[in-house]
Design an enzyme around this catalytic site. Structure first.
Site, PDB file in Angstrom:
ATOM      1  N   GLY A 204      35.404  38.321  33.600  1.00 29.53           N
ATOM      2  CA  GLY A 204      35.268  39.390  34.592  1.00 29.53           C
ATOM      3  C   GLY A 204      35.959  39.008  35.878  1.00 29.53           C
ATOM      4  O   GLY A 204      36.674  38.004  35.928  1.00 29.53           O
ATOM      5  N   ASN A 205      35.747  39.810  36.910  1.00 30.15           N
ATOM      6  CA  ASN A 205      36.315  39.450  38.215  1.00 30.15           C
ATOM      7  C   ASN A 205      35.371  39.879  39.325  1.00 30.15           C
ATOM      8  O   ASN A 205      34.337  40.498  39.072  1.00 30.15           O
ATOM      9  CB  ASN A 205      37.723  40.031  38.379  1.00 30.15           C
ATOM     10  N   ARG A 206      35.728  39.562  40.559  1.00 34.06           N
ATOM     11  CA  ARG A 206      34.788  39.693  41.678  1.00 34.06           C
ATOM     12  C   ARG A 206      34.754  41.078  42.322  1.00 34.06           C
ATOM     13  O   ARG A 206      34.077  41.274  43.327  1.00 34.06           O
ATOM     14  CB  ARG A 206      35.139  38.653  42.749  1.00 34.06           C
ATOM     15  N   SER A 207      35.476  42.039  41.791  1.00 36.98           N
ATOM     16  CA  SER A 207      35.499  43.354  42.436  1.00 36.98           C
ATOM     17  C   SER A 207      34.111  44.009  42.389  1.00 36.98           C
ATOM     18  O   SER A 207      33.508  44.116  41.326  1.00 36.98           O
ATOM     19  CB  SER A 207      36.522  44.246  41.732  1.00 36.98           C
ATOM     20  N   ALA A 271      39.873  46.751  39.685  1.00 42.94           N
ATOM     21  CA  ALA A 271      40.563  45.511  39.326  1.00 42.94           C
ATOM     22  C   ALA A 271      40.448  45.338  37.809  1.00 42.94           C
ATOM     23  O   ALA A 271      39.462  44.781  37.313  1.00 42.94           O
ATOM     24  CB  ALA A 271      39.917  44.342  40.051  1.00 42.94           C
TER      25      ALA A 271
END
Ligand code: CTP
Length: 402
Positions: A204-207, A271
């Site tokens: 995943g990512n931090r968005s 993102a």
């Protein structure tokens, strides 16, 4: 003091307007409630008089000397109708004026927010949809109803948004300079996609989705019909949007292609994960006795933004496509050098450039950016709220749509 007219039409959701009224009065607004005759079957005038501290009038033949049917609309700073029934929407779209609420709508020169609530069939009926489109063309802010439990055991689209959400949307409308996205359909993606390795693990990512949701709220306040495609956002969704929830980049891709058909503008604030595991393992990946960690092969995801630009082709819709770029400077160039290259590579009309060197953007309430235009323009937006940045982005979009 802001003068708000709260119109209440005859739907079962009218009891929720009492809470909305409280939110307005407790935040220092002066509110006059104008119920329709049929709404009094659900909530009586005494409730509105007690909570607003003002007398309540329904028809145009009471206190005729005060010319209330003109005065109330003309002196209002904002008119909010919650719930707005199919009947009320039809009357408003056709300029009928047979009670105090409909005459008030005809005389109001201030922004008007309508929060429809009805059964799904009534909302989806072609007549209602045509009336909503007409009202939006004229600059009314028509909130999309929520999806959920309706009056009986049935569920579907048609629920009145939560009073707190209507309240927030109404305050945004008061702050928006004008409804310059009236009649426009815009699509915003938000959040970060997840790519699952097995049933419990993902990349995943931090968005956080905060910027995407702020963009959606600002567009609603400026009069647009708004579709939000949200990837794994845990924040409360903005009121009055069509919300489509997705998980992976492939879901996001599919839903974005569907959502942008006929849309005027699209903003890719999400993102998407650039890579996904080459294979999804159906069962949880176990540790092995010899302690060797698994090799995970990644494959590249399609670039949705590039696809949307390519798909617009000769049809020219969406007319304005906006991308975001989170960049850091390095030995090969500054943040803006990288951003210009990206703008050219993506082919979109505008690129919102964030410097993420210090990781300050993710999850924060504030943001600063540079808006790069494919036409060579460069607009610096100083550090401010994500709402303020959203309005700067819509300013640039409106300029290009016009
Ligand atoms: N984007 C997209 N599809 C992807 C990746 C990104 O639509 N698979 C969009 C993002 O929503 C954003 C813009 O492209 O609007 C730029 O995203 P960014 O991650 O900065 O670009 P990348 O192409 O991934 O470039 P980089 O190599 O710098 O990661």
């Amino acid at each position: 003091m802001t003068e708000i007219v709260l119109g209440v039409a005859g739907g079962i959701a009218s009891y929720k307007a009492a809470e909305l009224l409280r939110l307005f009065t407790e935040s220092g607004h002066s509110v006059r409630v104008v119920p329709t005759e049929s709404s009094l079957h659900f909530v009586g005038a005494a409730t509105w008089e007690a909570l607003s501290g003002k007398p309540v009038q329904v028809g145009v033949f009471e206190h005729v000397d005060e010319v209330a049917h003109v005065r109330i609309g003309k002196s209002a700073d904002l008119v909010v109708v919650a719930p707005a029934t199919a009947n009320l929407l039809a009357k408003a779209a056709h300029g009928l004026a047979d009670d105090l609420l409909t005459t008030t709508l005809l005389t109001a020169t201030c922004p008007v927010v309508l929060a429809p609530a009805m059964h799904t069939e009534m909302w989806e009926n072609a007549a209602t949809q045509a009336n909503v489109a007409t009202l939006r063309e004229r600059g009314y802010v028509v909130l999309e109803p929520d999806v959920g439990r309706l009056t009986g055991v049935d569920t579907g689209k048609g629920r009145l948004p939560a009073p707190a959400a209507i309240f927030a949307a109404a305050l945004n409308v008061l702050q928006a300079r004008e409804q310059d996205l009236a009649g426009r359909h815009v699509v915003v993606s938000a959040g970060g996609t997840r790519e699952f390795l097995d049933p419990v693990r993902f990349l995943g990512n931090r968005s956080s989705g905060r910027q995407g949701f702020a963009l959606a709220e600002a567009a609603v306040a400026r009069g647009a019909r708004v579709t939000v495609v949200a990837a794994n956002v845990t924040l409360p969704p903005p009121a009055g949007v069509d919300l489509v929830e997705v998980v992976s980049t492939e879901d996001l891709r599919r839903q974005m292609h569907a959502a942008v058909v006929g849309a005027d503008a699209v903003v890719m604030a999400a993102a998407p994960a650039d890579f996904r595991p080459a294979a999804f393992v159906d069962a949880k990946i176990k540790k092995t006795a010899d302690g060797v960690a698994p090799d995970i092969r990644l494959v590249e995801n399609p670039d949705i933004l590039v696809e949307l630009v390519t798909a617009r082709g000769d049809a020219g819709k969406p007319a304005v496509i906006v991308g975001f770029a989170a960049e850091t400077g390095d030995e090969n160039g500054t943040v803006l050098d990288h951003a210009r290259t990206k703008l050219a590579r993506k082919g979109c009309d505008l690129l919102v450039v964030n410097d993420v060197s210090a990781g300050q953007v993710f999850g924060s309430d504030d943001n600063e950016a540079v808006l790069l235009g494919a036409d060579g323009t460069e607009t610096r937006v100083p550090l401010g709220s994500k709402t303020a940045l959203s309005h700067s982005i819509w300013d640039a979009v409106v300029h290009r749509l016009d």
